[in-house]
Scaffold this motif. Structure first.
Motif, PDB file in Angstrom:
ATOM      1  N   SER A  81      43.774  46.385  40.865  1.00 46.94           N
ATOM      2  CA  SER A  81      43.928  47.174  39.639  1.00 46.94           C
ATOM      3  C   SER A  81      43.711  46.278  38.420  1.00 46.94           C
ATOM      4  N   GLU A  82      43.459  46.930  37.276  1.00 43.50           N
ATOM      5  CA  GLU A  82      43.068  46.169  36.087  1.00 43.50           C
ATOM      6  C   GLU A  82      43.497  46.919  34.833  1.00 43.50           C
ATOM      7  N   ILE A  83      43.836  46.132  33.786  1.00 42.56           N
ATOM      8  CA  ILE A  83      44.060  46.715  32.454  1.00 42.56           C
ATOM      9  C   ILE A  83      43.254  45.895  31.452  1.00 42.56           C
ATOM     10  N   PHE A  86      41.004  36.389  27.948  1.00 39.22           N
ATOM     11  CA  PHE A  86      40.489  37.024  26.738  1.00 39.22           C
ATOM     12  C   PHE A  86      38.973  37.003  26.756  1.00 39.22           C
ATOM     13  N   TYR A  87      38.377  38.080  26.301  1.00 39.63           N
ATOM     14  CA  TYR A  87      36.958  38.122  25.966  1.00 39.63           C
ATOM     15  C   TYR A  87      36.882  38.386  24.471  1.00 39.63           C
ATOM     16  N   MET A  88      36.012  37.641  23.771  1.00 40.96           N
ATOM     17  CA  MET A  88      35.853  37.850  22.336  1.00 40.96           C
ATOM     18  C   MET A  88      34.433  38.317  22.048  1.00 40.96           C
ATOM     19  N   ARG A 134      32.502  51.845  37.027  1.00 39.39           N
ATOM     20  CA  ARG A 134      32.221  50.894  35.936  1.00 39.39           C
ATOM     21  C   ARG A 134      32.622  49.476  36.301  1.00 39.39           C
ATOM     22  N   TYR A 135      33.483  49.343  37.303  1.00 39.63           N
ATOM     23  CA  TYR A 135      34.113  48.048  37.611  1.00 39.63           C
ATOM     24  C   TYR A 135      33.118  46.955  37.988  1.00 39.63           C
ATOM     25  N   LEU A 136      33.255  45.793  37.322  1.00 45.52           N
ATOM     26  CA  LEU A 136      32.491  44.589  37.677  1.00 45.52           C
ATOM     27  C   LEU A 136      33.455  43.664  38.418  1.00 45.52           C
ATOM     28  N   ALA A 137      33.136  43.301  39.659  1.00 41.90           N
ATOM     29  CA  ALA A 137      34.082  42.527  40.471  1.00 41.90           C
ATOM     30  C   ALA A 137      34.161  41.080  40.007  1.00 41.90           C
ATOM     31  N   CYS A 138      35.407  40.608  39.898  1.00 45.35           N
ATOM     32  CA  CYS A 138      35.676  39.215  39.523  1.00 45.35           C
ATOM     33  C   CYS A 138      36.194  38.513  40.768  1.00 45.35           C
ATOM     34  N   SER A 139      37.112  39.179  41.509  1.00 44.94           N
ATOM     35  CA  SER A 139      37.636  38.643  42.768  1.00 44.94           C
ATOM     36  C   SER A 139      37.724  39.807  43.751  1.00 44.94           C
ATOM     37  N   ILE A 163      34.622  47.608  32.926  1.00 44.11           N
ATOM     38  CA  ILE A 163      35.838  48.139  32.315  1.00 44.11           C
ATOM     39  C   ILE A 163      35.975  47.452  30.950  1.00 44.11           C
ATOM     40  N   CYS A 164      35.560  46.180  30.920  1.00 43.30           N
ATOM     41  CA  CYS A 164      35.644  45.397  29.684  1.00 43.30           C
ATOM     42  C   CYS A 164      34.805  46.023  28.587  1.00 43.30           C
ATOM     43  N   GLY A 165      33.569  46.376  28.909  1.00 42.62           N
ATOM     44  CA  GLY A 165      32.696  47.011  27.935  1.00 42.62           C
ATOM     45  C   GLY A 165      33.275  48.341  27.466  1.00 42.62           C
ATOM     46  N   ASN A 181      47.374  38.465  38.291  1.00 39.85           N
ATOM     47  CA  ASN A 181      46.701  37.398  39.052  1.00 39.85           C
ATOM     48  C   ASN A 181      45.495  36.784  38.351  1.00 39.85           C
ATOM     49  N   TRP A 182      44.977  37.442  37.356  1.00 36.58           N
ATOM     50  CA  TRP A 182      43.944  36.866  36.483  1.00 36.58           C
ATOM     51  C   TRP A 182      44.225  37.406  35.093  1.00 36.58           C
ATOM     52  N   VAL A 183      44.289  36.507  34.119  1.00 39.02           N
ATOM     53  CA  VAL A 183      44.596  36.910  32.743  1.00 39.02           C
ATOM     54  C   VAL A 183      43.611  36.209  31.824  1.00 39.02           C
ATOM     55  N   VAL A 226      43.631  41.897  32.207  1.00 44.37           N
ATOM     56  CA  VAL A 226      44.513  41.417  33.276  1.00 44.37           C
ATOM     57  C   VAL A 226      44.136  42.116  34.579  1.00 44.37           C
ATOM     58  N   ASP A 227      43.950  41.313  35.634  1.00 41.35           N
ATOM     59  CA  ASP A 227      43.631  41.844  36.967  1.00 41.35           C
ATOM     60  C   ASP A 227      44.818  41.591  37.895  1.00 41.35           C
ATOM     61  N   SER A 228      45.026  42.522  38.831  1.00 45.14           N
ATOM     62  CA  SER A 228      46.113  42.356  39.801  1.00 45.14           C
ATOM     63  C   SER A 228      45.615  42.528  41.221  1.00 45.14           C
ATOM     64  N   MET A 279      37.840  31.135  38.315  1.00 43.75           N
ATOM     65  CA  MET A 279      36.660  31.321  37.461  1.00 43.75           C
ATOM     66  C   MET A 279      35.977  32.642  37.831  1.00 43.75           C
ATOM     67  N   THR A 280      35.527  33.372  36.815  1.00 39.61           N
ATOM     68  CA  THR A 280      34.855  34.657  37.050  1.00 39.61           C
ATOM     69  C   THR A 280      33.343  34.516  36.852  1.00 39.61           C
ATOM     70  N   PRO A 281      32.552  35.264  37.624  1.00 37.39           N
ATOM     71  CA  PRO A 281      31.108  35.244  37.373  1.00 37.39           C
ATOM     72  C   PRO A 281      30.749  35.951  36.060  1.00 37.39           C
ATOM     73  N   HIS A 282      31.698  36.722  35.499  1.00 34.22           N
ATOM     74  CA  HIS A 282      31.387  37.511  34.305  1.00 34.22           C
ATOM     75  C   HIS A 282      31.831  36.785  33.035  1.00 34.22           C
ATOM     76  N   VAL A 283      30.968  35.888  32.579  1.00 33.01           N
ATOM     77  CA  VAL A 283      31.281  35.076  31.404  1.00 33.01           C
ATOM     78  C   VAL A 283      30.816  35.797  30.138  1.00 33.01           C
TER      79      VAL A 283
HETATM   80  N1  SME Z   1      36.473  43.519  35.949  1.00 31.16           N
HETATM   81  C1  SME Z   1      35.923  43.378  34.631  1.00 31.16           C
HETATM   82  C2  SME Z   1      35.077  42.130  34.517  1.00 31.16           C
HETATM   83  C3  SME Z   1      35.845  40.925  34.118  1.00 31.16           C
HETATM   84  S1  SME Z   1      36.618  40.156  35.430  1.00 31.16           S
HETATM   85  O1  SME Z   1      37.585  41.069  35.971  1.00 31.16           O
HETATM   86  C4  SME Z   1      37.439  38.833  34.919  1.00 31.16           C
HETATM   87  C5  SME Z   1      35.110  44.614  34.263  1.00 31.16           C
HETATM   88  O2  SME Z   1      34.930  45.502  35.093  1.00 31.16           O
HETATM   89  O3  SME Z   1      34.648  44.695  33.133  1.00 31.16           O
END
Ligand code: SME
Length: 161
Positions: free
Chosen positions: A111-113, A47-49, A101-106, A80-82, A43-45, A129-131, A68-72
């Motif tokens: 679940s997330e990978i 890339f972070y560079m 660790r989870y930062l909420a996007c929606s 989870i990204c970090g 449901n959200w796909v 990817v978020d589901s 759009m996510t607040p986590h730019v």
């Molecule tokens: N959930 C992520 C942040 C990015 S948003 O899901 C798009 C995290 O916990 O790092």
């Protein structure tokens, strides 16, 4: 021959795409569209560079599909990204409400990978990817998302961003 699964079909479309495009940026744009459009639980796909030369290191939102996510910008010690970028390991979270660790996007995300992208042996970014469904990223899906990250990493090595 048994009919190909959705995952197999999408995987071969992605392989064709990677052959057809001439830059990693083009591949990333087309990949997020294809994954978001074809995989019903993705449901959200996006890339972070890693920002080149940034101190402290910083993940910056790149191509994405979904709301759009607040986590730019995400520092490596957050989310989870970090965790995925700093460890260089895939992180799968079956229930984000249970992971501190989870930062909420929606609010709908369950679940997330996150899979790191490697170029020339170094982490340069990641595919997230978020589901809206709990435990969406079974081993078959982990394989697919890791394959995507590998295709982008190869393209970065051969054609640049
Ligand atoms: N959930 C992520 C942040 C990015 S948003 O899901 C798009 C995290 O916990 O790092």
């Amino acid at each position: 021959m048994p009919p190909a699964s959705r995952v197999e079909e999408v995987r071969s479309e992605l392989d064709e795409l990677a052959q057809a495009v001439s830059s990693a940026q083009e591949l990333m744009q087309a990949m997020v569209k294809l994954l978001h459009g074809r995989m019903l639980k993705y449901n959200w796909v996006g890339f972070y560079m890693l920002e080149p030369g940034a101190q402290p290191p910083m993940l910056v939102l790149d191509a994405f599909e979904g709301a759009m996510t607040p986590h730019v910008r995400i520092p490596l010690n957050q989310g989870i990204c970090g965790a995925a970028a700093s460890s260089g390991q895939t992180v799968v979270v079956d229930d984000v409400s249970k992971d501190p660790r989870y930062l909420a996007c929606s609010l709908e995300t369950k679940s997330e990978i996150v899979v790191p992208l490697f170029a020339h042996g170094k982490v340069v970014g990641e595919l997230d990817v978020d589901s809206h469904f709990a435990a969406a990223f079974t081993p078959e899906h982990q394989d697919l998302v890791q394959h995507c990250a590998m295709l982008v990493g190869k393209k970065l090595e051969t054609s640049g961003h």
